[in-house]
Design a protein around this motif. Structure first.
Motif, PDB file in Angstrom:
ATOM      1  N   ILE A 225       6.741  -3.714  -7.235  1.00  0.00           N
ATOM      2  CA  ILE A 225       6.423  -5.101  -7.561  1.00  0.00           C
ATOM      3  C   ILE A 225       5.804  -5.079  -8.953  1.00  0.00           C
ATOM      4  O   ILE A 225       4.753  -4.467  -9.158  1.00  0.00           O
ATOM      5  CB  ILE A 225       5.442  -5.700  -6.551  1.00  0.00           C
ATOM      6  N   VAL A 226       6.458  -5.732  -9.902  1.00  0.00           N
ATOM      7  CA  VAL A 226       5.984  -5.749 -11.281  1.00  0.00           C
ATOM      8  C   VAL A 226       5.527  -7.159 -11.621  1.00  0.00           C
ATOM      9  O   VAL A 226       6.315  -8.100 -11.601  1.00  0.00           O
ATOM     10  CB  VAL A 226       7.080  -5.289 -12.259  1.00  0.00           C
ATOM     11  N   LYS A 227       4.260  -7.305 -11.925  1.00  0.00           N
ATOM     12  CA  LYS A 227       3.715  -8.617 -12.222  1.00  0.00           C
ATOM     13  C   LYS A 227       4.213  -9.129 -13.570  1.00  0.00           C
ATOM     14  O   LYS A 227       4.594  -8.343 -14.445  1.00  0.00           O
ATOM     15  CB  LYS A 227       2.190  -8.571 -12.217  1.00  0.00           C
ATOM     16  N   ASN A 228       4.180 -10.443 -13.735  1.00  0.00           N
ATOM     17  CA  ASN A 228       4.589 -11.065 -14.984  1.00  0.00           C
ATOM     18  C   ASN A 228       3.572 -10.815 -16.090  1.00  0.00           C
ATOM     19  O   ASN A 228       2.406 -10.515 -15.839  1.00  0.00           O
ATOM     20  CB  ASN A 228       4.740 -12.566 -14.802  1.00  0.00           C
TER      21      ASN A 228
ATOM     22  N   LYS B  15       4.973  -0.677  -3.987  1.00  0.00           N
ATOM     23  CA  LYS B  15       3.972  -0.318  -4.987  1.00  0.00           C
ATOM     24  C   LYS B  15       3.854  -1.444  -6.015  1.00  0.00           C
ATOM     25  O   LYS B  15       4.864  -1.920  -6.542  1.00  0.00           O
ATOM     26  CB  LYS B  15       4.385   0.989  -5.691  1.00  0.00           C
ATOM     27  N   VAL B  16       2.625  -1.872  -6.297  1.00  0.00           N
ATOM     28  CA  VAL B  16       2.373  -2.959  -7.245  1.00  0.00           C
ATOM     29  C   VAL B  16       2.017  -2.390  -8.611  1.00  0.00           C
ATOM     30  O   VAL B  16       1.164  -1.497  -8.721  1.00  0.00           O
ATOM     31  CB  VAL B  16       1.244  -3.876  -6.744  1.00  0.00           C
ATOM     32  N   LEU B  17       2.664  -2.917  -9.669  1.00  0.00           N
ATOM     33  CA  LEU B  17       2.385  -2.518 -11.049  1.00  0.00           C
ATOM     34  C   LEU B  17       2.058  -3.755 -11.871  1.00  0.00           C
ATOM     35  O   LEU B  17       2.716  -4.795 -11.737  1.00  0.00           O
ATOM     36  CB  LEU B  17       3.597  -1.814 -11.670  1.00  0.00           C
ATOM     37  N   ASN B  18       1.062  -3.645 -12.739  1.00  0.00           N
ATOM     38  CA  ASN B  18       0.796  -4.713 -13.693  1.00  0.00           C
ATOM     39  C   ASN B  18       1.829  -4.689 -14.804  1.00  0.00           C
ATOM     40  O   ASN B  18       2.420  -3.640 -15.103  1.00  0.00           O
ATOM     41  CB  ASN B  18      -0.605  -4.566 -14.292  1.00  0.00           C
TER      42      ASN B  18
ATOM     43  N   ASP C 196       0.812  -1.221   0.000  1.00  0.00           N
ATOM     44  CA  ASP C 196       0.000   0.000   0.000  1.00  0.00           C
ATOM     45  C   ASP C 196       0.845   1.270   0.000  1.00  0.00           C
ATOM     46  O   ASP C 196       0.462   2.273   0.615  1.00  0.00           O
ATOM     47  CB  ASP C 196      -0.961   0.002   1.186  1.00  0.00           C
ATOM     48  N   PHE C 197       1.991   1.241  -0.705  1.00  0.00           N
ATOM     49  CA  PHE C 197       2.737   2.493  -0.834  1.00  0.00           C
ATOM     50  C   PHE C 197       1.843   3.513  -1.523  1.00  0.00           C
ATOM     51  O   PHE C 197       1.247   3.236  -2.578  1.00  0.00           O
ATOM     52  CB  PHE C 197       4.021   2.295  -1.641  1.00  0.00           C
TER      53      PHE C 197
END
Length: 571
Positions: free
Chosen positions: A526-529, A397-400, A369-370
């Motif tokens: 965090i970069v998803k595959n 931070k999560v990125l697609n 939750d950044f």
């Protein structure tokens, strides 16, 4: 000091574009260490990126670890490698030279020769002991270098230099490619060569449009490739570097040493008593020269070296970079300490590697939750500001996969401690589409963005009293996570049925002033595959260093403890 292969700076890794490199690191010191390949994209391979407690834990004394270093297909020029645990990079570092693919050449006339300059910090005493003393001091007092060096030597103008000043021998009438790397721990630097112009042709492993200048300003983490033509009278000319100071000018206790090396022409002539000094080298507090330099560069933007600036932005972030204070309990007492933050979050190093936490399904190591925006808006560059306390947390931070990301980073003057912040993103390069002074205006400032040929960097300065806008495509996944993790081959064989899997990636983003890094000015993406094996993370290596936590407190030798006990009893 800790060194690699008994040299300071460490050995140069010299390759051709497209090469794959394996480096086996044997740790023969008494401290754990990791190595980061700065600017290397490590395509689909965060396992070898190196930051401590982000993608791996430390290589323990007496052990070794093999890094697989995967360069981006488009990377060419100068990068570097360094330790990424504590401040060990002060002495554990070296350059990476990426030559054009065999059979091709540079996008400029081939130089007659080339030379490498590594600009570094010089500390007094035993570096590791001094650093631990600094960490144990709860008052926030400084731990600073006492000089700068050029290729390991401080030069003629420093008391500890002189006889071994670095010399570069050149021939008259030639053009040389000079590769410059700033590995200094906490300082941006001005650099110039007396009576010789510099033509910038590359930065951070990418080419730029040629730009002629009499000096450069280079931040920690950055590299710069320049052409120099030796067309002056035969003689000796100083190459000089001094600090660019952006903190409060009333503070006088900073490293004001000027490092020098000598450009020396070959030939028969009487040597001068003193080499010529570059009168065009800006002074310490010259903000106009320092910040004005930031906007000079443009990408080459040719068919061979194209620009691919994301245009349809799917993720926007507005991030404040600040010096704060944080309260915490130390030995039962509530104390206050300087801290640093992004969007008021002071990053806490996790107890395990974030990457391994994913892989092992370990909860409680981080949260996702950044914040995309700061908790409050105010006059960021003004002299009045809200309470400067930050929040201690390990937020990411999560990125697609393939998201188009824009980040505007705003400098703040909290505590009146504002200075430049050189921010480095692991695993990526980004386009610097905008930069300005004052507070960012989201209505007018984007109209001035350069979306045609912005410079492509991996480290960029957030200017004092200003802001910078970055764009990148999140197409480099970083973490493999599989519910059959104990049978990885089974995961590979069943990859097509990806409903059974969850794929993500971890890349660190941080200030490259090490003081601000350990104070918490960092986070991770965090970069998803993607949907195919080619857009997904590579398998983990067979061995990763253990994440057993090492205490910063060292136990005294048993005999010393007995002697101390007896001394206390006698007294």
């Amino acid at each position: 000091m800790t060194t690699v292969n008994d040299s300071f700076p460490g050995p140069v890794i010299r390759i051709h574009r497209g090469d794959l490199v394996y480096v086996n690191v044997h740790n023969q010191d008494d401290f754990g260490v990791t190595i980061h390949w700065h600017g290397v994209k490590q395509t689909r391979n965060p396992w070898s990126d190196g930051p401590d407690h982000i993608t791996q834990c430390r290589i323990q004394p007496g052990t070794n670890f093999t890094y697989k270093v995967i360069f981006g297909e488009d990377q060419e020029g100068t990068l570097w490698w360094h330790a990424h645990s504590d401040w060990t990079r002060a002495t554990v570092h070296g350059a990476i030279v990426i030559l054009p693919t065999q059979g091709t050449t540079y996008p400029f006339p081939k130089p007659d020769g080339e030379h490498l300059l590594v600009l570094a910090s010089w500390f007094a005493g035993d570096f590791n002991e001094e650093y631990e003393e600094y960490l144990s001091n709860q008052t926030g007092t400084s731990f600073d270098d006492i000089a700068f060096t050029i290729n390991g030597e401080p030069g003629d103008l420093v008391a500890c230099g002189g006889e071994t000043t670095h010399r570069w021998l050149v021939d008259y009438g030639k053009t040389y490619l000079l590769r410059i790397v700033n590995v200094v721990v906490n300082s941006e630097l001005f650099f110039a060569i007396s009576e010789h112009n510099l033509t910038i042709v590359g930065t951070d492993g990418t080419y730029t449009k040629p730009r002629v200048t009499s000096y450069i300003m280079i931040a920690p983490g950055q590299t710069m490739d320049v052409l120099i033509t030796t067309n002056q009278s035969l003689g000796h000319y100083y190459m000089a570097a001094r600090q660019f100071v952006t903190f409060d000018p009333s503070i006088t206790g900073f490293n004001n040493m000027t490092a020098t090396a000598i450009l020396q022409y070959r030939g028969n002539y009487p040597p001068p008593d003193v080499p010529s000094f570059p009168i065009n080298l800006p002074l310490f507090h010259d903000l106009d020269s320092g910040l004005g330099f930031l906007s000079l560069l443009r990408s080459l933007a040719t068919p061979e070296h194209p620009v691919n600036v994301p245009l349809n932005i799917t993720t926007r972030m507005f991030v404040t970079a600040s010096i704060n204070k944080v309260n915490y309990t130390f030995e039962g007492t509530e104390v206050s300490h300087f801290a640093a933050s992004l969007n008021n979050i002071t990053f806490m190093d996790p107890t395990s590697s974030i990457l391994l936490a994913y892989y092992r399904h370990t909860s409680g190591v981080y949260t996702t939750d950044f914040p995309d925006y700061p908790p409050s808006y105010y006059n960021f560059t003004g002299d009045t500001y809200p309470p400067p306390m930050s929040v201690l947390a390990t937020k990411v931070k999560v990125l697609n996969y393939n998201e188009s990301v824009e980040i505007v980073v705003q400098w703040t003057n909290l505590l009146g401690q504002g200075a430049d912040h050189p921010l480095h993103l692991h695993g990526y390069t980004f386009y610097v589409v905008g930069m300005g002074r004052g507070n960012f205006n989201n209505e007018t400032d984007p109209k001035g963005y350069n979306l045609v040929d912005p410079p492509e960097r991996n480290t960029i300065t957030v200017p004092k009293n200003g802001w910078v806008a970055l764009r990148f495509l999140a197409n480099n996944p970083g973490t493999y996570e599989c519910f059959l993790r104990d049978h990885f081959q089974g995961c590979r064989n069943l990859f097509i049925n990806h409903s059974q899997f969850f794929f993500t990636g971890v890349w660190l983003w941080h200030c490259h002033f090490d003081r601000h890094l350990i104070w918490g000015m960092d986070t991770a993406f965090i970069v998803k595959n993607g949907e195919t094996p080619e857009t997904s993370i590579l398998p983990p290596p067979a061995y990763m260093p253990s994440c057993a936590v090492q205490s910063l407190i060292r136990l005294e030798d048993f005999q010393d403890s007995v002697e101390l006990f007896n001394e206390i009893n006698v007294n």
